[in-house]
Enzyme design. Structure first.
Site, PDB file in Angstrom:
ATOM      1  N   CYS A 138       8.028   3.771   7.261  1.00  0.00           N
ATOM      2  CA  CYS A 138       8.451   4.775   6.278  1.00  0.00           C
ATOM      3  C   CYS A 138       9.611   5.602   6.831  1.00  0.00           C
ATOM      4  O   CYS A 138       9.478   6.243   7.874  1.00  0.00           O
ATOM      5  CB  CYS A 138       7.282   5.684   5.910  1.00  0.00           C
ATOM      6  SG  CYS A 138       7.723   6.952   4.707  1.00  0.00           S
ATOM      7  N   GLY A 184      10.374  -6.009   1.050  1.00  0.00           N
ATOM      8  CA  GLY A 184      11.725  -5.506   0.807  1.00  0.00           C
ATOM      9  C   GLY A 184      12.537  -6.358  -0.146  1.00  0.00           C
ATOM     10  O   GLY A 184      13.746  -6.160  -0.279  1.00  0.00           O
ATOM     11  N   GLY A 185      11.903  -7.301  -0.837  1.00  0.00           N
ATOM     12  CA  GLY A 185      12.668  -8.221  -1.683  1.00  0.00           C
ATOM     13  C   GLY A 185      12.797  -7.825  -3.139  1.00  0.00           C
ATOM     14  O   GLY A 185      13.386  -8.565  -3.930  1.00  0.00           O
ATOM     15  N   ALA A 244       6.456  -3.936  -3.525  1.00  0.00           N
ATOM     16  CA  ALA A 244       6.281  -2.511  -3.810  1.00  0.00           C
ATOM     17  C   ALA A 244       6.968  -2.148  -5.126  1.00  0.00           C
ATOM     18  O   ALA A 244       6.321  -2.017  -6.160  1.00  0.00           O
ATOM     19  CB  ALA A 244       6.842  -1.674  -2.663  1.00  0.00           C
ATOM     20  N   ARG A 245       8.309  -1.990  -5.118  1.00  0.00           N
ATOM     21  CA  ARG A 245       9.004  -1.461  -6.299  1.00  0.00           C
ATOM     22  C   ARG A 245       8.903  -2.382  -7.515  1.00  0.00           C
ATOM     23  O   ARG A 245       8.721  -1.903  -8.643  1.00  0.00           O
ATOM     24  CB  ARG A 245      10.470  -1.185  -5.948  1.00  0.00           C
ATOM     25  CG  ARG A 245      10.627   0.076  -5.094  1.00  0.00           C
ATOM     26  CD  ARG A 245      12.026   0.239  -4.548  1.00  0.00           C
ATOM     27  NE  ARG A 245      12.397  -0.909  -3.725  1.00  0.00           N
ATOM     28  CZ  ARG A 245      13.480  -1.652  -3.917  1.00  0.00           C
ATOM     29  NH1 ARG A 245      14.304  -1.385  -4.908  1.00  0.00           N
ATOM     30  NH2 ARG A 245      13.745  -2.672  -3.125  1.00  0.00           N
ATOM     31  N   LYS A 270       2.900  -2.124   9.487  1.00  0.00           N
ATOM     32  CA  LYS A 270       4.136  -2.427   8.764  1.00  0.00           C
ATOM     33  C   LYS A 270       5.285  -1.764   9.515  1.00  0.00           C
ATOM     34  O   LYS A 270       5.227  -0.583   9.846  1.00  0.00           O
ATOM     35  CB  LYS A 270       4.069  -1.894   7.338  1.00  0.00           C
ATOM     36  CG  LYS A 270       5.360  -2.084   6.551  1.00  0.00           C
ATOM     37  CD  LYS A 270       5.252  -1.448   5.168  1.00  0.00           C
ATOM     38  CE  LYS A 270       6.587  -1.528   4.446  1.00  0.00           C
ATOM     39  NZ  LYS A 270       6.532  -0.885   3.112  1.00  0.00           N
ATOM     40  N   PRO A 319       0.827  -1.221   0.000  1.00  0.00           N
ATOM     41  CA  PRO A 319       0.000   0.000   0.000  1.00  0.00           C
ATOM     42  C   PRO A 319       0.854   1.260   0.000  1.00  0.00           C
ATOM     43  O   PRO A 319       2.051   1.221   0.243  1.00  0.00           O
ATOM     44  CB  PRO A 319      -0.792  -0.126   1.301  1.00  0.00           C
ATOM     45  CG  PRO A 319       0.116  -0.906   2.200  1.00  0.00           C
ATOM     46  CD  PRO A 319       0.863  -1.864   1.313  1.00  0.00           C
TER      47      PRO A 319
END
Length: 506
Positions: free
Chosen positions: A130, A229-230, A256-257, A169, A55
């Site tokens: 964050c 984070g992977g 995410a990325r 998170k 998110p």
């Protein structure tokens, strides 16, 4: 599908939403169970064996000012800020799979936002990982990691205050012991799952993700742990998602990325061609009226190393959603879709107006009027005239009831004077204008002056002049008294000075 900063939208990318792409989520239930002396919600929404789109957080201060508006044209639910900007947009189709993530450092404010959106989302998540300065400076995000008491307060307040599942998170702490101690404390609040970004708050994507820490956390708690984070180290295609999950020993994976670079990362059959993905994304952006700056940001994330190509430079120069469509040879789609939306808007507006005209408010006196302040002297309005008349006629002061139409966000006001209602049949762009129009209808119906410039002598202006003159006269009188008193004090002081000086030995 719109947020104040970056935006993820549509079938793959979506703002403020965690979406499980593989297993269709079950609907939520309000079942509860008691554990360790605490009653916690146990929704049917499962956080195990999921591949989740990470998110994007929305700040609680922005959201708490928003108003929930049903957008009939787009068939969405919009949360609209006072400046009319859509901060968060969702729809019924997403309700059982979107988890709303917010940044917050205040338990009561977080609860207020959660209650605002809980009926339109599947769950609430607090971002405690964050590392961005805008977040940590306000005590949110990773700043919370050093304040476990506040973490516990925020999460406990949410778990007790809403019916939907609550998650959070975090990032890992400098030591494994401290990290495990924190997640155990979080678990006791009754959260449904914990997402762990396997980096410390000072580490960035180029630093390796600490899978061993995520694994230790997973073994230390009973709630589902979601590995995050992977993207940089592991995830390049769909099969890599499971490899990361196994390495981290986690219940699920959050991406995410890698999802921003190519949203089809969730496609079991493999990645789709990037241009095809971008065009599909643009279709969602147009259909749901996504702001062009957010759309452009996401497309730039997808292009990455291709930003210096001719296509990339054209995208960077685009200043509207239409120009973005033209860059990707979708001008025709834009024109067709916007025409459909405009036609739907016009149809709904006509229907609303018809229904408005057919309203069984026979006791309301109506007239098609608008308030134009250019027709009135400065600081004089119909509402003032109506109030003045009610006072002289010994009636209760006027009562205004104002409503806003969801379709076009225009306002209509009904004023009640001496048990009779009055309103304009024309809708206005603000509450103030609508109330003035209602006052005009009442004044004209009663044959009373409303204060317009062409009405000749304006008794309210004369009254104000008299009041101002009386104020000035009183002020001058007070000033004279002050001057007189000042002279007396000065005379007294001089006399006292002379008297004392005569007694001092020479």
């Amino acid at each position: 599908m719109r947020s104040g900063s970056r935006c993820r939208l549509g079938g793959w990318l979506r703002p403020c939403s965690a979406r499980a792409s593989e297993v269709p989520p079950a609907r939520l239930s309000s079942a509860e169970h008691t554990t360790k002396g605490m009653t916690v919600n146990t929704p049917a929404l499962c956080f195990r064996s999921k591949k989740i789109l990470a998110p994007m957080e929305l700040i609680d201060i922005k959201m708490v000012q928003c108003k929930r508006v049903v957008n009939e044209v787009l068939e969405t639910v919009d949360f609209v800020a006072p400046n009319e900007r859509v901060v968060f947009r969702t729809c019924v189709r997403e309700r059982d799979c979107v988890v709303f993530q917010m940044g917050s450092a205040d338990a009561e404010r977080a609860l207020a936002v959660a209650k605002l959106v809980e009926n339109d989302v599947a769950g609430i998540d607090i971002n405690m990982g964050c590392p961005k300065e805008y977040s940590t400076k306000a005590g949110m995000g990773a700043a919370l990691l050093s304040d476990p008491d506040k973490i516990e307060c925020i999460l406990s307040t949410l778990v007790k205050g809403i019916c939907k599942p609550v998650t959070c998170k975090i990032r890992i702490l400098p030591s494994l012991e401290d990290t495990i101690s924190l997640v155990k404390r979080i678990e006791k609040t009754g959260v449904a799952a914990i997402a762990v970004h396997g980096r410390k708050k000072e580490e960035r994507p180029q630093h390796p993700v600490h899978c061993e820490v995520i694994k230790a956390v997973s073994e230390a708690v009973s709630v589902p742990v979601i590995a995050n984070g992977g993207s940089h180290d592991f995830i390049k295609e769909y099969t890599d998602i499971e490899a990361f999950q196994q390495a981290a020993g986690a219940s699920s994976v959050m991406i995410a990325r890698a999802a921003m670079w190519n949203p089809s990362i969730f496609r079991r059959e493999g990645l789709c061609p990037l241009k095809e993905v971008m065009q599909e994304y643009i279709k969602y952006a147009v259909r749901y009226d996504n702001h062009y700056t957010n759309t452009k940001y996401c497309l730039c994330q997808m292009l990455r190393e291709q930003l210096e190509t001719t296509e990339g430079k054209k995208l960077h120069a685009a200043q509207s959603i239409q120009e973005i469509c033209e860059v990707f040879e979708m001008g025709g789609f834009y024109e067709e879709t916007t025409a459909i939306l405009e036609a739907k808007k016009a149809s709904l507006k006509a229907k609303t107006q018809d229904e408005d005209e057919q309203m069984e408010d026979t006791d309301v006196i109506k007239m098609a009027v608008r308030f134009d302040k250019r027709e009135y002297p400065p600081q004089i309005t119909p509402k003032m005239y109506l109030l003045e008349w009610c006072r002289k006629a010994k009636h209760p002061q006027p009562v205004y009831e104002t409503v806003q139409r969801p379709l076009d966000k225009l306002f209509c006001s009904v004023v009640t004077v001496a048990e009779q209602k009055y309103r304009s049949t024309l809708w206005d762009k603000s509450k103030k204008l609508a109330e003035q129009a209602a006052a005009i209808v009442c004044l004209r119906t009663l044959g009373l002056p409303e204060g317009k410039l062409n009405e000749g002598e304006n008794h309210l202006i004369n009254k104000r002049k008299r009041e101002n003159q009386e104020f000035l006269n009183n002020k001058e009188h007070e000033d004279d008294l002050l001057v007189e008193a000042s002279h007396k004090r000065a005379h007294f002081t001089e006399g006292a000075s002379d008297s004392s000086s005569s007694e001092v030995p020479r």
